[in-house]
Design an enzyme around this catalytic site. Structure first.
Site, PDB file in Angstrom:
ATOM      1  N   HIS A 238      31.746  66.970 -69.382  1.00 37.73           N
ATOM      2  CA  HIS A 238      32.314  66.697 -68.074  1.00 37.73           C
ATOM      3  C   HIS A 238      31.346  67.253 -66.852  1.00 37.73           C
ATOM      4  CE1 HIS A 238      35.698  65.440 -70.545  1.00 37.73           C
ATOM      5  NE2 HIS A 238      36.294  64.736 -69.691  1.00 37.73           N
TER       6      HIS A 238
ATOM      7  N   GLU B  49      33.032  51.526 -69.815  1.00 41.26           N
ATOM      8  CA  GLU B  49      32.420  51.501 -68.658  1.00 41.26           C
ATOM      9  C   GLU B  49      31.350  50.683 -68.570  1.00 41.26           C
ATOM     10  OE1 GLU B  49      33.442  53.990 -70.591  1.00 41.26           O
ATOM     11  OE2 GLU B  49      34.502  55.432 -69.079  1.00 41.26           O
TER      12      GLU B  49
END
Lengths: 403, 487
Positions: A208, A139
């Site tokens: 998450h 990322e």
């Protein structure tokens, strides 16, 4: 200063018991039929223009708009087309990519797979896999890549598969994305859009279920917006892509399959404005993203109990639309903030501070902020449900606030 | 890509046979001007797609492989891998896995962490500035050589004067590039002005080469109103979009993935240019180094990664930074062409960067260059390196292994430079610097509104409010407000 025209979503149902229906005059629809592109207004509002064009929104009596299709009673014609929120995002993305060849998308699995939430489905086939770029799993790296590409003239959209993973990109977002326009003396601009789903889903586990808006809100140089309906999803996506500043667009995992009707004509929303969901008199409820629907569900109950809440979807998380919020506070004198962030350091905390600083004299009661507890989101469904603010809690809070 | 693996493997056998080996190691496709004529250079041009499809039935990943080729137009050389695996290996048993066919062996052998011999270092001039026997390098003209040498001297002089200026308290911070003048100037000279530079912070020479004036350097150091960065960054954080030199950002290695992005942008625009990014030996430990190189390889991005391995990351020596054979071997792990170069040899650096640039642009692939050098100065003005390394080591590298002197001997030997030129240049540069410093010191600082501008493209209401508040405070307490900052 540009006028703001916020089109109205038309899939709302009207219940007969609704005595607070501020149905707008049919003139609003005819205005909408001409192709209007909303231009982003300045931070400075002109009150005169505001009252003329800022029509009150229609009542949304359903928490989630999916069952609204049957009763589109008051719309004589049915303008627009129906789609799901992720399709609205894709439509906005596709239109911008067609309009400007510099727009490109990068992220994990966005190309041939079409994105984990199908937002970029079909785009790789249409625009080629150079413009819809699949990246390896890093990322920080693809965010950095997006920044480098932006400084060289492209307009990348960086998709994080889940907002939580963008914590790995924090270095690039904070130290470079937000700063390089400033530290280079304005020589390099970084018109990136960083987007992805966040928020608490259905038993996705703590990693998450992150609410990253609380971590990013302090970074100078970026703007943050959160979408909540197909209408504002498309409008905000387009606005974010056209903005010269780096924008972080927060989507919610559970809202991707929301169905609604959006206009056929092109429209762009403003990145710095809040959305009046339901005008009212007794209390101002400020919320955003998924909590909007919990609030609207609570509003239904409140209306039956005789309260008249004003619900505002703040949409712009950085900077706050203090104009709309202030107007509302001056009217109702009571504020309830409903958010999904954790109590400590969340958007609600900043919003509370901002309202107290600016509108303290207009408040009849301390601001109440309903947020998640300061715990990692548990996996167990029952526990998870209790970390998220539920409509019943909202009703209770309003009742207490309005005593 | 594994094709580079097979090509490097081939080149090792050639090392035993021939001279001009260093150049061979980097020259690959027949497009490169190399006088060597080994069968190695005459590779078949393209494997047919049919070959691939017939051999690999479960072709999902291969199909994506091919589809990527259509849009990115990468060389068909990458398909060569299949040839080499099936042709070359002694074992005629191969097994199919995602990622390609591999030969298997019944001998359990761990690959050692390092090969017996370290990767050799490409060098053109010896320590005395004499071209070595059989050296193969890209020729440079007299004008180029003289400009290179002059800029190296200018950089050296800049560094020593600005360091002193910091010591005198006139600027807050400085960071020298002493000992690395050759890497700076020679690499810049080998590039074109269209190539985008993403520096770490020890590459002001690249900006100098491109025409950044001494006055502009000094203005940034003093953070005055003429500074392109409007006084917002620390000294030595230069940046100029006119010169295609991205503004320096302090965190280490963040520029490496950004370089991939810049290269990607150049590729989309179809420009004949590449992105060039620098980092130090310490920077290779950062996650962004790994990610940047991996991305560049996968994306077929035309990036040149130049790692200035100068032996020290503040006080951490390379032995404590990594356990691999330096940085050059790391390129292979990512499937990137790499070379090790004597970073104090201006001609070697020039040749390597020049060729790397051709590779990057023509073949749309990244290249890694490890330039071995030595950081003569302290890490910065906040450091005293005598605390962790011996003074005679520093002196040795400063005097005997000085890259500027070494190049000077070569230039002089060609009759392109004299002592007269030398003294003239040095005194002229000194004078210009002194003048520039005087001008910069007296200049005004950026105005107060520059504190709030450029955070966004336009001033939002919250910043307007904050500016208003600040101005009110200044009005109330003017005696506490610095006099050289205009309101």
């Amino acid at each position: 200063m540009a006028t703001l025209f916020q089109g109205l979503p038309s899939s709302t149902a009207f219940s007969s018991s609704n005595k607070f229906n501020h149905a707008p005059a049919p003139t609003s629809f005819s205005e909408r039929k001409s192709s209007i592109v909303t231009v982003r207004s300045d931070a400075r509002w002109s009150p005169v223009l505001n009252s003329a064009t800022h029509k009150p929104q229609r009542l949304i009596t359903n928490a989630v708009a999916t069952k609204a299709d049957s009763s589109l009673a008051s719309t004589s014609s049915k303008p627009g087309h129906e789609l799901l929120l992720f399709e609205a995002l894709r439509e906005g993305l596709e239109e911008e990519m067609e309009r400007d060849p510099c727009v490109c998308v990068m992220g994990e699995d966005v190309g041939h797979y079409g994105g984990s939430y199908k937002v970029t489905k079909g785009l790789a086939t249409k625009f080629g896999d150079l413009r819809v770029l699949d990246t390896p799993i890093a990322e920080n790296s693809f965010t950095g890549m997006g920044i480098g590409a932006a400084m060289t003239g492209l307009r990348p959209i960086i998709e994080g598969m889940n907002m939580g993973f963008l914590l790995l990109a924090f270095n690039q977002i904070s130290n470079n994305c937000g700063m390089l326009h400033y530290t280079s003396g304005g020589q390099f601009k970084i018109p990136v859009v960083i987007r992805g789903p966040g928020g608490v889903g259905r038993q996705l586990g703590a990693e998450h279920s992150q609410r990253l808006e609380s971590y990013f809100q302090s970074i100078p140089g970026i703007q943050m917006v959160a979408c909540s309906t197909p209408y504002n999803a498309k409008g905000l996506m387009k606005a974010a892509i056209r903005s010269e500043n780096p924008v972080i667009l927060f989507e919610h995992v559970l809202l991707y399959n929301l169905k609604d009707r959006i206009p056929d004509e092109e429209y762009v929303l403003s990145l710095e404005e809040a959305e009046m969901v339901r005008p009212g008199e007794h209390v101002t409820i400020l919320t955003y993203s998924r909590m909007r629907y919990h609030v609207m569900q609570a509003a239904k109950t409140l209306v039956n109990k005789g309260y008249d809440p004003e619900v505002i979807d703040i949409r712009s998380l950085k900077p706050f639309d203090l104009h709309t919020i202030g107007k509302s506070v001056k009217k109702t004198h009571r504020v309830l903030i409903v958010e999904e962030c954790m109590r400590t350091g969340g958007i609600g905390a900043s919003l509370t501070a901002a309202i107290t600083e600016n509108f303290n004299d207009d408040l009849d009661a301390p601001i109440v902020c309903l947020s998640s507890q300061d715990v990692p989101t548990p996996y167990a469904g029952t526990l998870e449900e209790w970390t998220v603010v539920q409509p019943a809690q909202i009703v209770t809070a309003v009742e207490q606030l309005c005593q | 890509m594994a094709s580079s693996w097979s090509l490097i493997r081939r080149s090792r056998t050639l090392i035993h046979h021939k001279k001009k080996l260093a150049f061979l190691g980097i020259g690959s496709a027949p497009t490169f001007s190399s006088s060597c004529s080994s069968p190695f250079m005459k590779r078949p041009c393209a494997a047919s797609a049919a070959y691939i499809n017939n051999n690999y039935s479960s072709a999902h990943h291969h199909f994506r492989f091919l589809r990527r080729f259509e849009s990115t137009k990468a060389e068909a050389a990458q398909l060569e891998l299949q040839h080499y695996v099936t042709d070359d290996d002694d074992n005629n048993q191969v097994i199919d896995f995602p990622g390609g066919k591999v030969a298997f062996t019944s001998e359990m052998r761990f690959v050692s962490e390092s090969i017996q011999k370290r990767v050799p270092c490409y060098r053109v001039l010896d320590d005395n500035g004499m071209p070595m026997k059989y050296s193969n390098y890209v020729q440079i003209s007299k004008e180029m050589a003289v400009k290179m040498y002059s800029d190296m001297v200018t950089l050296q002089t800049m560094d020593s004067i600005f360091y002193e200026v910091q010591r005198q308290g006139r600027i807050s911070f400085y960071l020298t590039s002493m000992g690395e003048e050759a890497v700076n100037i020679a690499s810049a000279a080998a590039l074109s002005f269209d190539d985008i530079i993403l520096p770490q912070y020890r590459e002001p020479g690249v900006l100098l080469w491109r025409g950044f004036t001494l006055q502009q350097f000094v203005d940034q150091l003093f953070g005055n109103t003429s500074d392109l960065g409007k006084g917002r960054q620390m000294p030595i954080h230069y940046g100029s979009n006119k010169h295609n030199y991205f503004t320096v950002s302090s965190p280490i290695a963040t520029q490496l993935p950004q370089a991939v992005g810049a290269a990607y942008s150049l590729k989309i625009d179809g420009k004949s240019a590449c992105a060039v990014t620098y980092c130090g030996d310490g920077g290779t430990s950062e996650g962004d180094f790994h990610a940047g190189l991996n991305f560049a390889a996968v994306m077929d991005a035309p990036v040149i990664f130049i790692c200035r391995n100068n032996g020290w990351a503040i006080s951490t020596p390379v032995e404590e930074q990594f356990r691999s054979d330096g940085v050059v071997v790391k390129g292979q792990a990512y499937g990137i062409w790499s070379i090790r170069v004597d970073g104090n040899d201006a001609l070697a650096v020039y040749s390597a960067v020049h060729t790397a640039r051709e590779i990057a642009i023509k073949e749309k692939r990244p290249v890694l260059i490890e330039a071995l050098t030595y950081r003569v100065g302290h890490h910065s003005t906040s450091d005293d390196s005598t605390k962790y390394r011996p003074i005679d080591e520093i002196e040795y590298w400063k005097m005997e292994r000085n890259p500027v002197n070494r190049f000077k001997r070569w230039v002089e030997r060609n009759g392109w430079w004299s002592d007269h030129n030398e003294s003239e240049l040095r005194s002229s540069v000194r004078k210009q610097l002194m003048q520039a410093i005087q001008v910069a010191e007296k200049a005004q600082k950026p105005q107060l509104s520059d504190l709030f501008n450029d955070v966004y493209d336009r001033l939002p209401s919250n910043l307007e409010e904050q500016e208003r508040l600040l101005r009110e405070i200044v009005k109330k307490h003017p005696e506490d407000y610095p006099s050289d900052v205009p309101l």
